[in-house]
Write a protein that holds these residues in place. Structure first.
Motif, short mmCIF file in Angstrom:
data_model
loop_
_atom_site.label_atom_id
_atom_site.label_comp_id
_atom_site.label_asym_id
_atom_site.label_seq_id
_atom_site.Cartn_x
_atom_site.Cartn_y
_atom_site.Cartn_z
N SER A 69 0.83 -1.21 0.00
CA SER A 69 0.00 0.00 0.00
C SER A 69 0.85 1.25 0.00
O SER A 69 0.56 2.23 -0.67
CB SER A 69 -0.91 -0.01 1.23
OG SER A 69 -1.57 1.22 1.38
N LEU A 70 1.95 1.17 0.74
CA LEU A 70 2.88 2.29 0.82
C LEU A 70 3.48 2.59 -0.53
O LEU A 70 3.60 3.75 -0.95
CB LEU A 70 3.97 1.96 1.83
CG LEU A 70 5.08 2.96 2.05
CD1 LEU A 70 4.51 4.24 2.60
CD2 LEU A 70 6.10 2.39 3.00
N ALA A 71 3.83 1.53 -1.24
CA ALA A 71 4.42 1.71 -2.56
C ALA A 71 3.45 2.42 -3.48
O ALA A 71 3.82 3.29 -4.28
CB ALA A 71 4.82 0.36 -3.14
N ASP A 72 2.17 2.09 -3.36
CA ASP A 72 1.15 2.75 -4.18
C ASP A 72 1.06 4.25 -3.83
O ASP A 72 0.89 5.09 -4.71
CB ASP A 72 -0.21 2.10 -3.97
CG ASP A 72 -0.30 0.69 -4.58
OD1 ASP A 72 0.54 0.41 -5.47
OD2 ASP A 72 -1.16 -0.08 -4.16
N GLN A 73 1.19 4.59 -2.56
CA GLN A 73 1.14 5.99 -2.14
C GLN A 73 2.29 6.79 -2.75
O GLN A 73 2.14 7.96 -3.06
CB GLN A 73 1.25 6.10 -0.62
CG GLN A 73 -0.03 5.90 0.16
CD GLN A 73 0.09 6.44 1.58
OE1 GLN A 73 0.43 7.61 1.76
NE2 GLN A 73 -0.17 5.58 2.55
N MET A 74 3.44 6.14 -2.86
CA MET A 74 4.65 6.86 -3.24
C MET A 74 4.84 6.99 -4.75
O MET A 74 5.79 7.61 -5.20
CB MET A 74 5.86 6.16 -2.64
CG MET A 74 5.83 6.07 -1.12
SD MET A 74 5.84 7.67 -0.32
CE MET A 74 7.46 8.27 -0.81
N LYS A 75 3.95 6.37 -5.52
CA LYS A 75 4.10 6.44 -6.99
C LYS A 75 3.86 7.86 -7.48
O LYS A 75 3.02 8.57 -6.97
CB LYS A 75 3.12 5.47 -7.65
CG LYS A 75 3.49 4.00 -7.46
CD LYS A 75 2.47 3.10 -8.12
CE LYS A 75 2.83 1.63 -7.94
NZ LYS A 75 1.84 0.71 -8.53
#
Length: 212
Positions: free
Chosen positions: A206-212
């Protein structure tokens, strides 16, 4: 993307810390993103120093810090950290500060710099019990939350239940909440260590999705 994830070493009379053990089970990669894992000392003085060194050495794109909470039976996402050290028990160095500021003249509270609502939604969608918490306690976990939320890198502190291997009982972990609540808290959990590691992996995705 490079993500830094930290847990804690055991403390008090316990030989197990659910946060550190769950972090060790997290994969080294998630959705193609590199994950660096580290264990912080349960020390008011050294924990912040070690975290600062890790951030300097690894230069991550985001930071997730994990601690354990006795008396909580679900994952809790800390929306803020308080500028107070107020220890119910000594840390692993024997220090036991009482109502001391973490940063003299600093803000009373620092908010999480990653969106906990997005991560909470992801955990629920994956079937994990979780909620938002506004009280990270006043022990070393709260200190790290407060320090993490003051870094340039976006960060979130997460508490996991203080589970123990079969036959063991947590004697620490209630430091998460205020003194009165801590004294009344009884460590409890219905989840397992692999489930906690799976939940942390969901958090990282989920964090990776936020940082895109």
């Amino acid at each position: 993307m490079h993500l830094l994830v930290t847990g804690f070493e055991p403390f008090g009379n316990d030989q197990f810390n659910a946060s550190g053990e769950a972090v060790r089970l997290v994969p080294d990669k998630a959705d193609g993103h590199r994950i660096t894992k580290a264990i912080l000392p349960v020390s008011f003085q050294r924990s912040g120093e070690v975290l600062a060194a890790l951030l300097q050495d690894h230069q991550p794109d985001a930071l997730i810090c994990v601690g354990e909470a006795g008396g909580r039976d679900e994952i809790s996402l800390e929306v803020q950290g308080a500028n107070v050290d107020d220890a119910r028990i000594p840390d692993n160095d024997g220090a036991q500060p009482v109502k001391q500021s973490i940063v003299r003249g600093g803000e009373d509270y620092r908010p999480a710099t990653l969106d906990p609502e997005i991560i909470l939604k992801a955990l629920h969608q994956a079937g994990h019990g979780a909620y938002l918490s506004e009280d990270a306690g006043r022990f070393v976990c709260n200190r790290i939350a407060y320090l993490a939320y003051g870094q340039k890198v976006p960060a979130l502190f997460i508490h996991v239940p203080a589970l123990r291997p079969e036959g063991q009982k947590a004697t620490v972990g209630a430091e998460t909440d205020n003194r009165e609540a801590a004294l009344k808290a009884q460590p409890r959990t219905s989840c397992t260590l692999p489930e906690l590691a799976e939940a942390l992996t969901v958090v990282l995705a989920s964090l990776a999705d936020q940082m895109k």
